[in-house]
Design a protein around this motif. Structure first.
Motif, short mmCIF file in Angstrom:
data_model
loop_
_atom_site.label_atom_id
_atom_site.label_comp_id
_atom_site.label_asym_id
_atom_site.label_seq_id
_atom_site.Cartn_x
_atom_site.Cartn_y
_atom_site.Cartn_z
N LYS A 97 0.84 -1.21 0.00
CA LYS A 97 0.00 0.00 0.00
C LYS A 97 0.87 1.26 0.00
O LYS A 97 0.47 2.30 -0.51
CB LYS A 97 -0.93 0.01 1.22
CG LYS A 97 -1.99 -1.08 1.16
CD LYS A 97 -2.91 -1.02 2.37
CE LYS A 97 -3.86 -2.22 2.35
NZ LYS A 97 -4.55 -2.41 3.62
N ILE A 98 2.05 1.19 0.62
CA ILE A 98 2.97 2.33 0.59
C ILE A 98 3.39 2.62 -0.86
O ILE A 98 3.35 3.77 -1.31
CB ILE A 98 4.25 2.04 1.42
CG1 ILE A 98 3.93 1.84 2.90
CG2 ILE A 98 5.27 3.17 1.23
CD1 ILE A 98 5.16 1.49 3.75
N PHE A 99 3.79 1.57 -1.56
CA PHE A 99 4.25 1.74 -2.94
C PHE A 99 3.13 2.32 -3.81
O PHE A 99 3.36 3.19 -4.64
CB PHE A 99 4.74 0.40 -3.51
CG PHE A 99 6.10 -0.01 -3.00
CD1 PHE A 99 7.24 0.33 -3.72
CD2 PHE A 99 6.24 -0.71 -1.82
CE1 PHE A 99 8.50 -0.02 -3.26
CE2 PHE A 99 7.50 -1.08 -1.36
CZ PHE A 99 8.64 -0.74 -2.08
N GLU A 100 1.88 1.82 -3.58
CA GLU A 100 0.74 2.32 -4.35
C GLU A 100 0.47 3.79 -4.07
O GLU A 100 0.30 4.60 -4.97
CB GLU A 100 -0.53 1.54 -3.99
CG GLU A 100 -0.74 0.29 -4.80
CD GLU A 100 -1.76 -0.62 -4.11
OE1 GLU A 100 -2.74 -0.09 -3.54
OE2 GLU A 100 -1.54 -1.85 -4.13
N ALA A 101 0.44 4.15 -2.78
CA ALA A 101 0.10 5.53 -2.41
C ALA A 101 1.15 6.51 -2.93
O ALA A 101 0.83 7.62 -3.33
CB ALA A 101 -0.02 5.66 -0.89
N LYS A 102 2.41 6.11 -2.93
CA LYS A 102 3.49 7.00 -3.37
C LYS A 102 3.71 6.98 -4.88
O LYS A 102 4.32 7.89 -5.44
CB LYS A 102 4.82 6.57 -2.71
CG LYS A 102 5.02 7.03 -1.30
CD LYS A 102 6.38 6.57 -0.78
CE LYS A 102 7.57 7.15 -1.50
NZ LYS A 102 8.02 8.46 -1.03
N GLY A 103 3.24 5.91 -5.55
CA GLY A 103 3.60 5.73 -6.95
C GLY A 103 5.08 5.41 -7.05
O GLY A 103 5.78 5.88 -7.95
N ARG A 104 5.58 4.64 -6.10
CA ARG A 104 7.02 4.35 -6.03
C ARG A 104 7.33 3.08 -6.81
O ARG A 104 6.62 2.08 -6.68
CB ARG A 104 7.41 4.15 -4.56
CG ARG A 104 8.89 3.86 -4.29
CD ARG A 104 9.08 3.74 -2.78
NE ARG A 104 10.41 3.42 -2.33
CZ ARG A 104 11.20 4.28 -1.67
NH1 ARG A 104 10.81 5.52 -1.47
NH2 ARG A 104 12.37 3.90 -1.22
N PRO A 105 8.42 3.10 -7.62
CA PRO A 105 8.78 1.87 -8.35
C PRO A 105 9.17 0.76 -7.38
O PRO A 105 9.81 1.02 -6.36
CB PRO A 105 9.97 2.30 -9.22
CG PRO A 105 10.44 3.60 -8.69
CD PRO A 105 9.32 4.21 -7.90
N SER A 106 8.78 -0.47 -7.70
CA SER A 106 8.96 -1.58 -6.75
C SER A 106 10.42 -1.97 -6.59
O SER A 106 10.76 -2.73 -5.69
CB SER A 106 8.14 -2.78 -7.21
OG SER A 106 8.59 -3.18 -8.49
N HIS A 107 11.32 -1.45 -7.44
CA HIS A 107 12.74 -1.82 -7.28
C HIS A 107 13.46 -0.91 -6.27
O HIS A 107 14.64 -1.08 -6.04
CB HIS A 107 13.46 -1.81 -8.63
CG HIS A 107 13.50 -0.47 -9.31
ND1 HIS A 107 14.33 0.55 -8.90
CD2 HIS A 107 12.81 0.02 -10.35
CE1 HIS A 107 14.13 1.60 -9.67
NE2 HIS A 107 13.21 1.30 -10.55
N ASN A 108 12.73 0.03 -5.68
CA ASN A 108 13.37 0.93 -4.71
C ASN A 108 13.04 0.47 -3.28
O ASN A 108 11.90 0.62 -2.83
CB ASN A 108 12.88 2.37 -4.95
CG ASN A 108 13.75 3.38 -4.21
OD1 ASN A 108 14.70 3.02 -3.51
ND2 ASN A 108 13.41 4.65 -4.36
#
Ligand code: TXA
Ligand code: MG
Length: 333
Positions: A35-46
Motif C-alpha cells: 500500500k505504501i508503494f501504491e500511495a506513493k507511486g514508487r517503483p517496486s525496485h526501490n
C-alpha cells in the motif's frame, strides 16, 4: 493510539520523524507494505528503510550484526542514521527490500515515532511521505498536500528538526560507504568507526540515471531526479547570482517572477536592491539550513515562479547533505 491500531490492521499511516515525515506500514506484512508503494507511486525496485525501536529489534532482522553496527548505534541511535546490513532470511518480506540481500535499518529520534514503534510489536517500513520523486515533507501539511486522500491517518508532530533525510551508510561491504549524505557527516562516522568511510562518487551516481538498468543500482533512491520541485531550480555561486538576476529581469520583463534562495552575508546585504521579491534568506549554518530547506522549496514551488535561483552553499563536508539535495533539486533546472 489510533495509529498503532490502524498499523496492526495492515493500514498505512503518515508519521513524523526527526528527519522528514514517513509513510509507515508493518514491515512484516507484505500486503500492508505494498500500500505504501501504491500511495506513493514508487517503483517496486526501490527498497524501503525499516524503522525499529531498539538495537535488539534491528538485530532480529539482520543475518549478522557486526561490532561496528553497535558502535554506530550507540553513537547515533535514536537518530538520523540508516545502517544497511545483510538481511536475515524469512522475516522481512521481499517487497520491503526490493528482493535484495540487505536491509536498511534506522531507529528514529522523534518521540511520536519512537512511542509508536514501542506500542507496535513489529518494525515499521517507512519511506518519505510524498509522491515518488517529489520534495520530501517536513510538516503534516506537506504530507496532506502530496498524499491527502491516499492515507487514512496523518499524525501531526510539528515541523521536523533535521529537515533532510537520514544519512544512509552501507555496512554490508568491505568498507563502510555513505550512499546518501545527511546531517550526520562522514567525518563523524569515521571518527566513531576509527577508519575511513567512503562516499558515493558522482560517476557511480550518474550510472543510476540509466532507467533501463534498475537491477545494478547500489541504492535506487540515488536516482538524481529525486527530491526535485516542479519549478526549475538553478544553482549558482553568489558572485554570479546577482549578475544573472539582473540579466534575467531585463530579458523577461513581464514574465512570472523568479525566486531566490541566498545565505551569504554579502548577498543578504544586497537583497533589498534586487528586483526580485521572492527572496528566501537562509541561515548560514548547515543544520539550520537543512531544517528549513524543504519547507522553503515547497513554498516557492507553490508561488507560480518561472525559475528559482539558489546560491551554492559552501562545498564543505558539513554541508554535504544540503549540497546533495540541492544538486538533485537542480536536475529540473
Ligand atoms: O530520514 C529518512 O531516512 C526518512 C524517514 C522517513 O526515516 N526515510 C526516507 O526513506 O528517506 P526513502 O524511502 O525516501 O529513502 C530511503 C533510501 C532510498 O534511497 C533507498 O533506495 C535506500 O534508502 N535504501 C533502502 N534500502 C536499501 C538497501 N537495502 N540498500 C541500499 N539502499 C537502500
Ligand atoms: Mg524519499
Amino acid at each position: 493510539m489510533a495509529a498503532a491500531e490502524l498499523l496492526r490492521q495492515g493500514q498505512i499511516v503518515a508519521i513524523p520523524t526527526e528527519t522528514v515525515y514517513g509513510l509507515a506500514a508493518n514491515a512484516l506484512d507484505g500486503a500492508a507494505v505494498r500500500k505504501i508503494f501504491e500511495a506513493k507511486g514508487r517503483p517496486s525496485h526501490n527498497p524501503l528503510i525499516v524503522h525499529v525501536a531498539s538495537v535488539d529489534a534491528a538485530r532480529q532482522l539482520t543475518a549478522e550484526w557486526p561490532p561496528e553496527a553497535d558502535l554506530l548505534a550507540s553513537a547515533f541511535w535514536p537518530g538520523p542514521l540508516t545502517i544497511i546490513l545483510p538481511r536475515r532470511a524469512g522475516i522481512i518480506p521481499d517487497v520491503v527490500t526490493a528482493g535484495g540481500a540487505t536491509v536498511a535499518l534506522r531507529c528514529p529520534q522523534h518521540p511520536v515515532a519512537l512511542d509508536l514503534l514501542k506500542l507496535c510489536s513489529f518494525p515499521l517500513a517507512a519511506p518519505s511521505a510524498n509522491r515518488s520523486n517529489a520534495v520530501s515533507p517536513t510538516t503534516a501539511e506537506h504530507v496532506a498536500r502530496s498524499l491527502g486522500g491516499r492515507v487514512p491517518l496523518i499524525i501531526d508532530g510539528g515541523p521536523c528538526a533535521a529537515g533532510i533525510e537520514s544519512t544512509v551508510l552501507d555496512l554490508s561491504g568491505e568498507a563502510p560507504r555513505i550512499l546518501r549524505p545527511g546531517s550526520i557527516t562522514g567525518g563523524q562516522l569515521s571518527e566513531v568507526l576509527g577508519r575511513e568511510v567512503l562516499t558515493m562518487r558522482r560517476t557511480e551516481e550518474a550510472q543510476g540515471e540509466v532507467p533501463e538498468r534498475p537491477a545494478p543500482l547500489i541504492s535506487p533512491g540515488l536516482l538524481t531526479t529525486h527530491y526535485a520541485p516542479d519549478t526549475p531550480l538553478v544553482l549558482l555561486p553568489g558572485a554570479d547570482l546577482r549578475r544573472m538576476i539582473q540579466q534575467d529581469s531585463r530579458e523577461h520583463d513581464s514574465a512570472p517572477p523568479v525566486g531566490l534562495i541566498i545565505y551569504s552575508e554579502e548577498l543578504r546585504s544586497q537583497a533589498g536592491s534586487l528586483r526580485d521579491k521572492r527572496i528566501v534568506e537562509m541561515p548560514a549554518a548547515p543544520a539550520e539550513y537543512a531544517q528549513r530547506l524543504y519547507a522553503e522549496l515547497h513554498r516557492l514551488d507553490s508561488c507560480g515562479l518561472r525559475i528559482i535561483y539558489c546560491e551554492t552553499p559552501p562545498q564543505e563536508p558539513a554541508w554535504a547533505g544540503v549540497n546533495d539535495r540541492l544538486r538533485r533539486a537542480a536536475q529540473n533546472g
